[in-house]
Design a protein around this motif. Structure first.
Motif, PDB file in Angstrom:
ATOM      1  N   LYS A   1       0.854  -1.194   0.000  1.00 17.83           N
ATOM      2  CA  LYS A   1       0.000   0.000   0.000  1.00 17.83           C
ATOM      3  C   LYS A   1       0.891   1.246   0.000  1.00 17.83           C
ATOM      4  O   LYS A   1       1.863   1.331   0.750  1.00 17.83           O
ATOM      5  N   SER A   2       0.567   2.210  -0.856  1.00 18.73           N
ATOM      6  CA  SER A   2       1.429   3.384  -1.003  1.00 18.73           C
ATOM      7  C   SER A   2       0.659   4.688  -0.952  1.00 18.73           C
ATOM      8  O   SER A   2      -0.507   4.753  -1.329  1.00 18.73           O
ATOM      9  N   VAL A   3       1.357   5.728  -0.493  1.00 17.37           N
ATOM     10  CA  VAL A   3       0.797   7.082  -0.491  1.00 17.37           C
ATOM     11  C   VAL A   3       1.731   7.982  -1.287  1.00 17.37           C
ATOM     12  O   VAL A   3       2.948   7.910  -1.154  1.00 17.37           O
ATOM     13  N   GLY A   4       1.151   8.798  -2.154  1.00 17.33           N
ATOM     14  CA  GLY A   4       1.920   9.729  -2.969  1.00 17.33           C
ATOM     15  C   GLY A   4       1.792  11.151  -2.450  1.00 17.33           C
ATOM     16  O   GLY A   4       0.738  11.542  -1.930  1.00 17.33           O
ATOM     17  N   ILE A   5       2.865  11.902  -2.582  1.00 11.80           N
ATOM     18  CA  ILE A   5       2.900  13.308  -2.161  1.00 11.80           C
ATOM     19  C   ILE A   5       3.544  14.113  -3.282  1.00 11.80           C
ATOM     20  O   ILE A   5       4.549  13.679  -3.868  1.00 11.80           O
ATOM     21  N   ILE A   6       2.973  15.256  -3.619  1.00 11.75           N
ATOM     22  CA  ILE A   6       3.565  16.166  -4.600  1.00 11.75           C
ATOM     23  C   ILE A   6       4.225  17.302  -3.820  1.00 11.75           C
ATOM     24  O   ILE A   6       3.578  17.927  -2.970  1.00 11.75           O
ATOM     25  N   ALA A   7       5.509  17.532  -4.070  1.00 12.59           N
ATOM     26  CA  ALA A   7       6.265  18.423  -3.186  1.00 12.59           C
ATOM     27  C   ALA A   7       7.360  19.161  -3.943  1.00 12.59           C
ATOM     28  O   ALA A   7       7.591  18.922  -5.134  1.00 12.59           O
ATOM     29  N   GLU A   8       8.026  20.061  -3.214  1.00 13.20           N
ATOM     30  CA  GLU A   8       9.208  20.734  -3.744  1.00 13.20           C
ATOM     31  C   GLU A   8      10.409  20.549  -2.823  1.00 13.20           C
ATOM     32  O   GLU A   8      11.541  20.587  -3.268  1.00 13.20           O
ATOM     33  N   TYR A   9      10.164  20.379  -1.521  1.00  8.12           N
ATOM     34  CA  TYR A   9      11.240  20.164  -0.546  1.00  8.12           C
ATOM     35  C   TYR A   9      12.350  21.187  -0.731  1.00  8.12           C
ATOM     36  O   TYR A   9      13.519  20.847  -0.902  1.00  8.12           O
ATOM     37  N   ASN A  10      11.956  22.446  -0.641  1.00  5.40           N
ATOM     38  CA  ASN A  10      12.860  23.555  -0.962  1.00  5.40           C
ATOM     39  C   ASN A  10      13.035  24.524   0.214  1.00  5.40           C
ATOM     40  O   ASN A  10      12.653  25.682   0.104  1.00  5.40           O
ATOM     41  N   PRO A  11      13.644  24.055   1.336  1.00  4.46           N
ATOM     42  CA  PRO A  11      14.236  22.739   1.572  1.00  4.46           C
ATOM     43  C   PRO A  11      13.279  21.825   2.350  1.00  4.46           C
ATOM     44  O   PRO A  11      12.190  22.244   2.741  1.00  4.46           O
ATOM     45  N   PHE A  12      13.723  20.583   2.565  1.00  2.00           N
ATOM     46  CA  PHE A  12      12.956  19.628   3.359  1.00  2.00           C
ATOM     47  C   PHE A  12      13.018  20.061   4.823  1.00  2.00           C
ATOM     48  O   PHE A  12      14.086  20.245   5.385  1.00  2.00           O
ATOM     49  N   HIS A  13      11.839  20.215   5.453  1.00  2.00           N
ATOM     50  CA  HIS A  13      11.816  20.706   6.842  1.00  2.00           C
ATOM     51  C   HIS A  13      10.834  19.894   7.691  1.00  2.00           C
ATOM     52  O   HIS A  13      10.224  18.931   7.213  1.00  2.00           O
ATOM     53  N   ASN A  14      10.713  20.285   8.948  1.00  2.00           N
ATOM     54  CA  ASN A  14       9.891  19.515   9.894  1.00  2.00           C
ATOM     55  C   ASN A  14       8.420  19.460   9.497  1.00  2.00           C
ATOM     56  O   ASN A  14       7.722  18.501   9.828  1.00  2.00           O
TER      57      ASN A  14
END
Length: 391
Positions: free
Chosen positions: A4-17
């Motif tokens: 089972k999977s979950v998808g996320i659309i992101a930029e991680y600019n930057p990756f934070h908490n």
């Protein structure tokens, strides 16, 4: 059997908490065993270079709990919310994501679905409304918000006042097979500079990094270490690259950028010699009709030569994998249910797939321009040599 999977659309600019919180809450809400992120590349959706290159951001994400990081092709990522969402959703659904999770200021999936439904059911009316108002000098976001308000009233339409809600509604409108899940955004808002004990927006963190301030409270340890070692774009070099492109390009070709039209190319050419940096240039072009985001995106699309008349199919470019992610990708390939080409080695894979040449060529150019502006060796950091980060 597929996990089972979950998808996320992101930029991680930057990756934070805040991103870590979204991942953890998404897994709790869905019971997912695999987390897939579709992420913008070296240039983010609003049309500026990312604070670290896509490979570093992918590594930070994998080290912080994401199993698979896929690049959203630059031609779609550096584009409108509509195109960004459509490409991201298509990637995640082709990888078999059972759920697609996104942050929102609302946190209420039903009210977000309601606005998405209104937009879909009244698309012709809304587009005609927008067309009329933009001819009168309104910006696209203002006209769209007013169109929806004329149908739903002010209270429901106020959802379109918040950036994460806007993207959430776009995602919902594009999802065909996965189940949409929203996680209420916690901590400061998208563009806010205020911080709390653990949370700060990506905007605030980028500002703190630029000012050499402490960011240790706001990012997972491994992500922080990656970003502190990154080589960001030199703003002066980046601006000179823009100047060269604008001065040498033909206005007609510039107008073919997705964010172009309405004489923006000529305005940009007329302003370029009058400005000493990108901030001055963007501000000189901004107006009620042309939002700052549209201006930045148009400048970036011009630099990268993105042409709305040239078409490319979507594709799955792998940037990072955990051991769990590698196993999942193998299962997806075996199942033969993925309709998009999966690319892990650009040298070999591009020869096997038709219809993606233009998209890949823009990704390669985007990487080269980013590397020039960041002072990186063009050969060592070339797209032809880079391989996915594997944990």
């Amino acid at each position: 059997m597929k996990k089972k999977s979950v998808g996320i659309i992101a930029e991680y600019n930057p990756f934070h908490n805040g991103h870590l919180y979204q991942i953890e809450e998404s897994v709790k809400a869905t019971g997912a065993e695999v987390v897939i992120a579709a992420m913008s590349g070296n240039f983010v959706q609003r049309g500026v270079p990312a604070i670290a290159d896509k490979w570093q951001r992918a590594e930070a994400a994998v080290r912080s709990g994401v199993d698979i990081v896929i690049e959203i092709p630059t031609v779609f990522a550096c584009n409108s919310a509509h195109n960004f969402a459509e490409a991201g959703v298509e990637i995640l659904e082709n990888l078999g994501a059972d759920f697609i999770s996104f942050g929102s200021e609302s946190g209420n999936i039903e009210e977000l679905k309601g606005i998405a439904r209104v937009i879909e059911e009244n698309s012709e009316y809304i587009e005609n409304f927008i067309s009329k108002k933009t001819k009168d000098g309104w910006s696209y976001p203002r006209a769209r918000r007013a169109a929806v308000e004329s149908i739903t009233g002010a209270s429901a339409a106020s959802l379109l006042d918040s950036p994460n809600n806007i993207l959430a509604i776009e995602y919902i409108g594009k999802i065909s097979n996965a189940l949409p899940v929203t996680i209420m955004r916690t901590g400061p808002g998208y563009n806010e500079f205020e911080t709390t004990e653990k949370f700060a927006s990506a905007t605030a963190i980028r500002s703190l990094i630029n000012e050499n301030e402490d960011i240790s409270h706001f990012m997972p340890e491994e992500a922080k270490n990656i970003f502190l070692k990154s080589e960001p774009v030199d703003k002066d070099v980046y601006f000179r690259l823009i100047c060269h492109k604008v001065l040498s390009a033909d206005s007609t070709d510039m107008e073919k950028a997705p964010a172009g039209g309405e004489g923006l190319a000529n305005k940009l050419k007329a302003s370029i010699r009058m400005c000493s940096n990108l901030e001055e240039l963007s501000e000189s072009l901004k107006s009620k009709r042309y939002t700052r985001t549209r201006i930045d995106r148009f400048i970036c699309q011009t630099l990268l030569g993105i042409d709305r008349e040239k078409k490319t199919d979507n594709y799955i470019r792998v940037l990072g994998l955990s051991s769990n992610g590698r196993e999942y990708i193998r299962e997806v390939k075996k199942s033969e249910t993925c309709r998009l080409p999966i690319i892990t080695n650009i040298n070999k894979d591009i020869k096997n797939f038709k219809g993606i040449g233009y998209g890949i060529s823009v990704d390669i150019l985007a990487a080269d321009i980013y590397n020039i502006a960041a002072g990186k060796d063009l050969y060592r950091f070339s797209e032809y040599l880079r391989r996915p980060f594997c944990e």
